[in-house]
Design a protein around this motif. Structure first.
Motif, short mmCIF file in Angstrom:
data_model
loop_
_atom_site.label_atom_id
_atom_site.label_comp_id
_atom_site.label_asym_id
_atom_site.label_seq_id
_atom_site.Cartn_x
_atom_site.Cartn_y
_atom_site.Cartn_z
N VAL A 121 22.84 -9.54 6.60
CA VAL A 121 23.68 -8.49 6.31
C VAL A 121 23.17 -7.12 6.94
O VAL A 121 22.07 -6.60 6.35
CB VAL A 121 24.34 -8.05 4.96
CG1 VAL A 121 25.41 -7.00 4.85
CG2 VAL A 121 24.76 -9.54 4.20
N MET B 122 38.31 -7.56 4.66
CA MET B 122 37.16 -8.44 5.24
C MET B 122 37.77 -9.19 6.32
O MET B 122 38.75 -9.48 6.63
CB MET B 122 36.95 -9.49 4.29
CG MET B 122 36.41 -8.77 2.84
SD MET B 122 36.02 -9.99 1.66
CE MET B 122 34.60 -10.36 2.20
N SER C 112 24.07 -2.93 6.88
CA SER C 112 24.99 -2.08 6.42
C SER C 112 24.70 -0.85 7.17
O SER C 112 24.01 -0.31 7.31
CB SER C 112 24.91 -1.84 5.03
OG SER C 112 25.14 -3.08 4.38
N LEU D 151 29.78 -10.53 -0.63
CA LEU D 151 30.51 -9.96 0.26
C LEU D 151 31.94 -9.21 -0.10
O LEU D 151 32.11 -8.12 0.29
CB LEU D 151 30.94 -10.61 1.35
CG LEU D 151 29.55 -11.28 2.29
CD1 LEU D 151 30.04 -12.32 3.44
CD2 LEU D 151 28.85 -10.19 2.83
N THR E 120 25.94 -7.65 -6.72
CA THR E 120 25.08 -6.52 -6.22
C THR E 120 24.51 -5.58 -7.32
O THR E 120 23.55 -5.35 -7.05
CB THR E 120 26.27 -5.70 -5.29
OG1 THR E 120 27.35 -5.61 -6.27
CG2 THR E 120 26.65 -6.29 -4.21
N ILE F 37 32.48 -10.43 9.20
CA ILE F 37 31.46 -11.64 8.78
C ILE F 37 31.60 -12.58 9.88
O ILE F 37 32.59 -13.37 10.08
CB ILE F 37 32.07 -12.33 7.66
CG1 ILE F 37 31.98 -11.28 6.40
CG2 ILE F 37 31.36 -13.58 7.24
CD1 ILE F 37 33.24 -11.48 5.40
N HIS G 260 29.83 -3.34 6.93
CA HIS G 260 28.72 -4.08 6.49
C HIS G 260 28.96 -5.11 7.69
O HIS G 260 30.06 -5.56 7.76
CB HIS G 260 28.86 -4.75 5.25
CG HIS G 260 28.98 -3.78 4.12
ND1 HIS G 260 27.65 -3.60 3.55
CD2 HIS G 260 30.01 -3.12 3.49
CE1 HIS G 260 27.64 -2.28 2.76
NE2 HIS G 260 29.09 -2.40 2.39
N GLY H 41 32.27 -16.48 9.74
CA GLY H 41 32.87 -16.43 8.25
C GLY H 41 33.88 -17.56 8.26
O GLY H 41 34.53 -18.26 7.09
N ALA I 97 27.78 -8.90 8.36
CA ALA I 97 27.04 -10.21 8.19
C ALA I 97 27.21 -11.19 9.07
O ALA I 97 28.27 -11.32 9.82
CB ALA I 97 27.66 -10.62 6.64
N VAL J 116 33.98 -5.15 5.79
CA VAL J 116 33.05 -6.36 5.88
C VAL J 116 33.25 -7.18 7.23
O VAL J 116 34.28 -7.71 6.96
CB VAL J 116 32.66 -7.05 4.78
CG1 VAL J 116 31.40 -7.99 4.99
CG2 VAL J 116 32.48 -6.16 3.38
N LEU K 127 25.52 -13.31 -1.15
CA LEU K 127 25.37 -11.94 -0.60
C LEU K 127 26.66 -11.10 -1.09
O LEU K 127 26.73 -9.98 -0.64
CB LEU K 127 26.06 -12.55 0.96
CG LEU K 127 25.08 -13.21 1.67
CD1 LEU K 127 25.63 -13.67 3.08
CD2 LEU K 127 23.67 -12.52 1.72
#
Lengths: 231, 180
Positions: B64, B28, B66, B98, A70, B110, B80, B113, B82, B108, B96
């Motif tokens: 993505v 996640m 946000s 993540l 990032t 996903i 986030h 995913g 994604a 996050v 990305l």
């Protein structure tokens, strides 16, 4: 030649200006990880403080990693944008080189260790040479045990620097006796100094030739075969 | 693993809200299931529960999205969302970053995913699937027919991987009891 250095490969955002006089201005923030919000105001700030207009800059140096994806994304995109807009060349330097360079006066093997998350670190090994450091072991990514095994295999006095060395201090010292200290994060000051040395040898490239060093798991095709409904 | 049943979109939203109430920065959450199975509906319920007021739309083409969470939401700073559907290679997923988004005050979600599940550390997997409707002659709901899908009943299977979810498992199970 005036060099603008941009460093965002770890949690730190660092900007410096310099050239043959060394570093003439430097500003950095190492908290909050707000790379996108901090970088451009930081560039404006260092330029203003030393009364330099951006069009006086002759080269953009940037940390190309390994490090935070990032952060690198912001730094590389911004550095390339400045270089292209100003029509000036670039020099990309590895974050590991940048951590090792300030230790060029240590009489030990210098091992920059950058936190790669999920229990892994990026690391490489350097020895001192006149005027700087030279890489003696290729950059690698792996768990702490790999780093410790590599240190044991070399079994020389070692100085470990970087946020990875600090974070995993106990585990490393349990496996190998060494010194842990120095900088936690790479800085734009050494970036400008190293880039200046390379610029004297005209080792610059075009903005589109600068690539990040991700140093991560090998690329593979995503297996979508189980996803029959995906058209 | 929890096996849940949602009989409406409102139920899917409620299940998502219950999970959101126990989520925190660093989490996640992989959303699995075929097209039209309710992954985006889950994300919408999840976001709304955390205080996201803007519409949550599918990030298929933007990869993505946000959303800054309101400061009163102390659970995390950013949500986030994604979607890996468009990606072909594992390095595209890596780029990305993540995990970095999660690490820095983010939760996050996903979509798809599960296709690269082994690359994630601790995570929660939410598998959504449309229920075969007996009244409609035992045929599976046609994912292309939006109206049918939006009203269709769903199975929701939730599984946690890693210690951070194990520690919360009882509370998650309790919060979702009414859908079991």
């Amino acid at each position: 030649m005036l060099i603008l250095g941009i460093e965002t490969a770890t949690e730190r955002v660092s900007v410096a200006l310099g050239g043959h006089e060394g570093v003439i201005a430097q500003f950095e923030v190492t908290k909050g990880r707000r790379h996108a919000e901090t970088l451009v105001p930081a560039i404006d700030f260092v330029c203003t403080q030393v009364g330099i207009e951006l069009d006086e800059v002759g080269l953009v140096a940037v940390d190309v990693g390994p490090g935070l994806f990032t952060g690198m994304r912001v730094g590389l995109a911004s550095a390339k944008a400045f270089a292209q807009a100003l029509r000036i060349p670039m020099i990309g330097i590895s974050s590991l080189d940048l951590l090792a360079f300030p230790c060029r006066h240590a009489d030990k093997v210098v091992v920059p260790v950058i936190d790669a998350r999920r229990g892994e670190v990026f690391y490489a090994m350097y020895r001192q040479v006149p005027g700087g450091v030279q890489q003696v072991a290729e950059p690698a990514v792996g768990p702490i045990e790999d780093l410790v095994a590599d240190l044991m295999a070399r079994s020389q006095d070692a100085l470990l620097v970087g946020d990875g060395a600090l974070r995993y201090r106990e585990e490393i010292l349990e496996g190998f006796h060494c010194e842990i200290g120095g900088d936690a994060h790479p800085s734009a000051g050494p970036l400008v100094l190293l880039a200046h040395a390379r610029a004297l040898r005209e080792e610059w490239v075009n903005p589109w030739e600068i690539e990040p060093i991700y140093l991560r798991a090998p690329d593979a095709q995503i297996n979508w075969s189980t996803r029959a409904a995906r058209s | 693993m929890l096996q849940l049943r949602a009989s409406s979109v409102a139920d899917t939203h409620a299940i998502a809200a219950a999970v959101a109430s126990l989520a925190r920065a660093g989490d996640m959450i992989l959303l699995a299931g075929e097209m039209g199975a309710g992954k985006t509906a889950f994300a919408q319920g999840f976001g709304r529960a955390l205080g996201v007021e803007e519409p949550i739309t599918s990030p298929t083409y933007t990869l993505v999205h946000s959303y800054d969470l309101p400061p009163s939401q102390r659970r995390a700073r950013t949500l986030h969302h994604a979607d890996l559907y468009r990606l072909e290679r594992t390095t595209e997923v890596a780029e990305l970053a993540l995990a970095e988004l999660a690490e820095f005050g983010g939760i996050v979600l996903i979509e798809w995913g599960d296709v690269v599940e082994s690359t994630f550390g601790d995570h929660l997997t939410v598998l959504l699937s449309n229920v075969i409707d007996d009244d409609a002659g035992g045929e599976e709901a046609d994912p292309a027919a939006d109206e049918l899908v939006s009203d269709s009943r769903r199975h929701v299977e939730i599984a946690g991987v890693g210690s951070s979810w194990a520690a919360r498992w009882e509370r998650i199970a309790w919060a979702l009891e009414q859908f079991a």
